[in-house]
Design a protein around this motif. Structure first.
Motif, PDB file in Angstrom:
ATOM      1  N   GLU A 144      45.810  35.845  48.951  1.00 31.35           N
ATOM      2  CA  GLU A 144      44.877  35.381  47.929  1.00 31.35           C
ATOM      3  C   GLU A 144      44.274  36.385  46.881  1.00 31.35           C
ATOM      4  OE1 GLU A 144      40.701  32.627  47.767  1.00 31.35           O
ATOM      5  OE2 GLU A 144      41.488  33.170  49.615  1.00 31.35           O
ATOM      6  N   TYR A 145      43.853  37.498  47.633  1.00 28.64           N
ATOM      7  CA  TYR A 145      43.252  38.603  46.891  1.00 28.64           C
ATOM      8  C   TYR A 145      44.271  38.989  45.781  1.00 28.64           C
ATOM      9  CZ  TYR A 145      40.300  42.727  45.526  1.00 28.64           C
ATOM     10  OH  TYR A 145      39.574  43.434  45.036  1.00 28.64           O
ATOM     11  N   ILE A 146      45.500  39.394  46.172  1.00 30.56           N
ATOM     12  CA  ILE A 146      46.498  39.685  45.276  1.00 30.56           C
ATOM     13  C   ILE A 146      46.681  38.516  44.042  1.00 30.56           C
ATOM     14  CG2 ILE A 146      49.074  40.283  44.910  1.00 30.56           C
ATOM     15  CD1 ILE A 146      48.899  41.649  47.549  1.00 30.56           C
ATOM     16  N   ALA A 147      46.594  37.211  44.411  1.00 30.24           N
ATOM     17  CA  ALA A 147      47.022  36.360  43.443  1.00 30.24           C
ATOM     18  C   ALA A 147      46.070  36.136  42.449  1.00 30.24           C
ATOM     19  CB  ALA A 147      47.114  34.977  44.459  1.00 30.24           C
ATOM     20  N   THR A 148      44.618  36.343  43.019  1.00 32.93           N
ATOM     21  CA  THR A 148      43.507  36.099  42.129  1.00 32.93           C
ATOM     22  C   THR A 148      43.087  37.459  41.496  1.00 32.93           C
ATOM     23  OG1 THR A 148      42.051  36.201  43.965  1.00 32.93           O
ATOM     24  CG2 THR A 148      42.781  34.065  43.461  1.00 32.93           C
TER      25      THR A 148
END
Length: 218
Positions: free
Chosen positions: A118-122
Protein backbone atom coordinates in the motif's frame (compact mmCIF):
# COMPACT_ATOMS: atom_id res chain seq x y z
CA UNK A 1 5.95 15.80 11.39
CA UNK A 2 3.43 15.03 8.62
CA UNK A 3 3.57 16.91 5.33
CA UNK A 4 0.76 16.71 2.76
CA UNK A 5 1.90 16.57 -0.86
CA UNK A 6 0.12 17.53 -4.07
CA UNK A 7 -0.96 13.97 -4.85
CA UNK A 8 -2.79 13.45 -1.57
CA UNK A 9 -0.02 11.42 0.06
CA UNK A 10 1.68 12.31 3.31
CA UNK A 11 5.39 12.51 3.98
CA UNK A 12 6.52 11.83 7.54
CA UNK A 13 9.59 13.86 8.49
CA UNK A 14 11.44 12.58 11.54
CA UNK A 15 14.94 13.13 12.94
CA UNK A 16 17.51 13.29 10.16
CA UNK A 17 19.29 10.02 9.36
CA UNK A 18 22.33 11.26 7.42
CA UNK A 19 23.37 14.21 9.61
CA UNK A 20 22.55 15.78 12.96
CA UNK A 21 19.08 17.29 13.10
CA UNK A 22 19.37 21.11 13.30
CA UNK A 23 18.62 22.55 16.71
CA UNK A 24 16.97 25.74 15.46
CA UNK A 25 13.30 25.56 14.46
CA UNK A 26 13.94 27.67 11.37
CA UNK A 27 16.60 25.25 10.12
CA UNK A 28 14.35 22.24 10.79
CA UNK A 29 11.60 23.90 8.77
CA UNK A 30 14.00 24.62 5.90
CA UNK A 31 15.07 20.96 5.77
CA UNK A 32 11.41 19.92 5.79
CA UNK A 33 10.65 22.25 2.88
CA UNK A 34 13.59 20.86 0.88
CA UNK A 35 12.60 17.22 1.41
CA UNK A 36 8.95 18.01 0.71
CA UNK A 37 9.90 19.68 -2.60
CA UNK A 38 12.04 16.71 -3.65
CA UNK A 39 9.22 14.28 -2.81
CA UNK A 40 6.73 16.31 -4.87
CA UNK A 41 9.04 16.34 -7.89
CA UNK A 42 9.65 12.59 -7.61
CA UNK A 43 5.90 11.97 -7.90
CA UNK A 44 6.22 12.82 -11.60
CA UNK A 45 9.97 12.75 -12.35
CA UNK A 46 12.80 10.22 -12.18
CA UNK A 47 15.74 10.88 -9.82
CA UNK A 48 18.14 11.29 -12.75
CA UNK A 49 15.97 14.16 -14.04
CA UNK A 50 16.27 16.11 -10.82
CA UNK A 51 18.87 18.66 -9.81
CA UNK A 52 19.27 21.06 -6.95
CA UNK A 53 18.10 23.99 -9.08
CA UNK A 54 14.74 22.33 -9.76
CA UNK A 55 14.31 21.39 -6.12
CA UNK A 56 15.18 24.91 -4.99
CA UNK A 57 12.64 26.38 -7.43
CA UNK A 58 9.97 23.95 -6.20
CA UNK A 59 10.79 24.81 -2.59
CA UNK A 60 10.96 28.54 -3.25
CA UNK A 61 14.42 28.89 -1.73
CA UNK A 62 17.94 29.71 -2.99
CA UNK A 63 20.06 26.77 -4.20
CA UNK A 64 22.64 27.71 -1.58
CA UNK A 65 20.12 26.76 1.13
CA UNK A 66 20.08 23.17 -0.11
CA UNK A 67 23.87 22.87 0.00
CA UNK A 68 23.85 24.19 3.55
CA UNK A 69 22.15 20.97 4.64
CA UNK A 70 22.94 18.50 1.85
CA UNK A 71 26.39 18.51 0.19
CA UNK A 72 25.01 16.85 -2.96
CA UNK A 73 21.80 15.77 -4.65
CA UNK A 74 22.61 12.17 -3.74
CA UNK A 75 22.83 13.13 -0.05
CA UNK A 76 19.43 14.82 -0.28
CA UNK A 77 17.76 11.86 -1.99
CA UNK A 78 19.35 9.41 0.42
CA UNK A 79 17.94 11.35 3.36
CA UNK A 80 14.50 11.26 1.74
CA UNK A 81 14.88 7.52 1.12
CA UNK A 82 15.88 6.86 4.73
CA UNK A 83 13.01 8.99 6.02
CA UNK A 84 10.48 6.95 4.04
CA UNK A 85 12.16 3.63 4.88
CA UNK A 86 12.03 4.54 8.56
CA UNK A 87 8.32 5.33 8.30
CA UNK A 88 7.62 1.94 6.72
CA UNK A 89 9.67 0.09 9.36
CA UNK A 90 7.71 1.76 12.16
CA UNK A 91 4.46 0.58 10.57
CA UNK A 92 5.91 -2.93 10.19
CA UNK A 93 6.99 -3.08 13.83
CA UNK A 94 3.46 -2.17 14.94
CA UNK A 95 1.91 -4.89 12.78
CA UNK A 96 4.44 -7.55 13.82
CA UNK A 97 3.76 -6.77 17.49
CA UNK A 98 -0.04 -6.76 17.10
CA UNK A 99 -1.06 -10.28 18.08
CA UNK A 100 -4.61 -9.09 18.80
CA UNK A 101 -5.51 -8.09 15.24
CA UNK A 102 -3.08 -10.59 13.71
CA UNK A 103 -3.06 -13.68 15.96
CA UNK A 104 -0.78 -15.88 13.83
CA UNK A 105 2.65 -15.27 12.31
CA UNK A 106 1.13 -15.85 8.87
CA UNK A 107 -1.45 -13.11 9.40
CA UNK A 108 1.27 -10.76 10.69
CA UNK A 109 3.36 -11.54 7.62
CA UNK A 110 0.43 -10.82 5.31
CA UNK A 111 -0.30 -7.57 7.16
CA UNK A 112 3.35 -6.51 6.86
CA UNK A 113 3.43 -7.16 3.12
CA UNK A 114 0.16 -5.27 2.70
CA UNK A 115 1.68 -2.29 4.50
CA UNK A 116 4.61 -2.31 2.08
CA UNK A 117 2.37 -2.80 -0.97
CA UNK A 118 0.00 0.00 0.00
CA UNK A 119 2.82 2.40 0.82
CA UNK A 120 4.51 1.90 -2.56
CA UNK A 121 1.18 2.23 -4.35
CA UNK A 122 0.11 5.42 -2.57
CA UNK A 123 3.47 7.22 -2.25
CA UNK A 124 4.63 7.70 -5.85
CA UNK A 125 7.92 9.33 -4.81
CA UNK A 126 9.04 6.15 -3.01
CA UNK A 127 9.28 3.82 -6.02
CA UNK A 128 11.97 5.84 -7.87
CA UNK A 129 13.91 6.13 -4.63
CA UNK A 130 13.80 2.35 -4.24
CA UNK A 131 15.03 1.83 -7.79
CA UNK A 132 17.89 4.25 -7.18
CA UNK A 133 19.13 2.91 -3.86
CA UNK A 134 18.34 -0.80 -4.20
CA UNK A 135 20.45 -1.00 -7.37
CA UNK A 136 23.66 -0.23 -5.49
CA UNK A 137 22.93 -2.22 -2.37
CA UNK A 138 24.68 -5.47 -1.49
CA UNK A 139 23.54 -8.33 0.70
CA UNK A 140 21.93 -7.38 3.99
CA UNK A 141 23.99 -10.04 5.75
CA UNK A 142 27.24 -8.26 4.80
CA UNK A 143 26.19 -5.20 6.78
CA UNK A 144 23.29 -2.97 5.77
CA UNK A 145 22.57 -0.33 8.40
CA UNK A 146 19.21 0.49 6.80
CA UNK A 147 17.83 -2.93 7.75
CA UNK A 148 19.70 -3.70 10.97
CA UNK A 149 16.71 -2.49 13.00
CA UNK A 150 14.35 -4.96 11.33
CA UNK A 151 16.82 -7.85 11.60
CA UNK A 152 17.42 -7.10 15.29
CA UNK A 153 13.67 -6.74 15.91
CA UNK A 154 12.89 -10.17 14.42
CA UNK A 155 15.91 -11.85 15.98
CA UNK A 156 14.94 -10.55 19.44
CA UNK A 157 11.38 -11.86 19.04
CA UNK A 158 12.55 -15.27 17.92
CA UNK A 159 15.24 -15.54 20.59
CA UNK A 160 12.31 -15.41 23.03
CA UNK A 161 10.56 -18.21 21.08
CA UNK A 162 7.81 -15.80 20.03
CA UNK A 163 5.84 -16.80 16.91
CA UNK A 164 6.62 -20.39 17.93
CA UNK A 165 10.24 -20.12 16.82
CA UNK A 166 12.25 -23.36 17.07
CA UNK A 167 15.18 -25.08 15.44
CA UNK A 168 17.46 -22.34 14.18
CA UNK A 169 19.68 -19.39 14.94
CA UNK A 170 17.29 -16.42 15.37
CA UNK A 171 19.73 -13.88 13.95
CA UNK A 172 20.60 -15.99 10.90
CA UNK A 173 16.95 -16.69 10.16
CA UNK A 174 16.02 -13.01 10.63
CA UNK A 175 18.85 -11.91 8.32
CA UNK A 176 17.75 -14.42 5.70
CA UNK A 177 14.13 -13.25 5.89
CA UNK A 178 15.12 -9.62 5.42
CA UNK A 179 17.45 -10.54 2.54
CA UNK A 180 14.61 -12.37 0.76
CA UNK A 181 12.34 -9.37 1.30
CA UNK A 182 14.94 -6.91 0.00
CA UNK A 183 15.58 -9.02 -3.09
CA UNK A 184 11.86 -9.18 -3.86
CA UNK A 185 11.52 -5.48 -3.13
CA UNK A 186 14.01 -4.84 -5.92
CA UNK A 187 11.70 -6.62 -8.38
CA UNK A 188 8.65 -4.81 -7.05
CA UNK A 189 10.29 -1.40 -7.36
CA UNK A 190 10.92 -2.04 -11.05
CA UNK A 191 7.18 -2.50 -11.72
CA UNK A 192 5.37 0.64 -12.83
CA UNK A 193 2.00 -1.11 -12.84
CA UNK A 194 0.44 -1.63 -9.40
CA UNK A 195 -1.22 -4.88 -10.48
CA UNK A 196 2.14 -6.37 -11.44
CA UNK A 197 3.67 -5.11 -8.21
CA UNK A 198 0.85 -6.82 -6.30
CA UNK A 199 1.64 -10.08 -8.09
CA UNK A 200 5.25 -9.90 -6.89
CA UNK A 201 4.08 -9.17 -3.35
CA UNK A 202 2.05 -12.37 -3.57
CA UNK A 203 5.19 -14.26 -4.60
CA UNK A 204 7.11 -12.64 -1.73
CA UNK A 205 4.47 -13.95 0.66
CA UNK A 206 4.84 -17.44 -0.85
CA UNK A 207 8.64 -17.37 -0.57
CA UNK A 208 8.72 -16.08 3.00
CA UNK A 209 5.89 -18.34 4.19
CA UNK A 210 7.60 -21.41 2.74
CA UNK A 211 10.91 -20.54 4.39
CA UNK A 212 9.45 -19.57 7.78
CA UNK A 213 7.39 -22.76 7.99
CA UNK A 214 10.64 -24.50 8.93
CA UNK A 215 11.07 -22.34 12.04
CA UNK A 216 7.71 -20.87 13.12
CA UNK A 217 4.61 -22.54 14.50
CA UNK A 218 1.11 -21.06 14.88
Amino acid sequence: MTVKLKHGVELQIGPLRTRDTPSQARAVERVRVILQAAARLLCTSEPQDLNTTLIAEEAGIPVSSIYRYFPSLDDLLRELYLQTSSEIREKLFLALNDSTRFPTWRSRLEASLEIMREYIATHPYYRPLLVTFLAGRGAVTTGDDEHDELVDFLATRWAKQLDGFVGGDPYVVASTVVQIAVSMEDLIAAQTDNAKAAAYFKEMNTALSSYLTHYLND
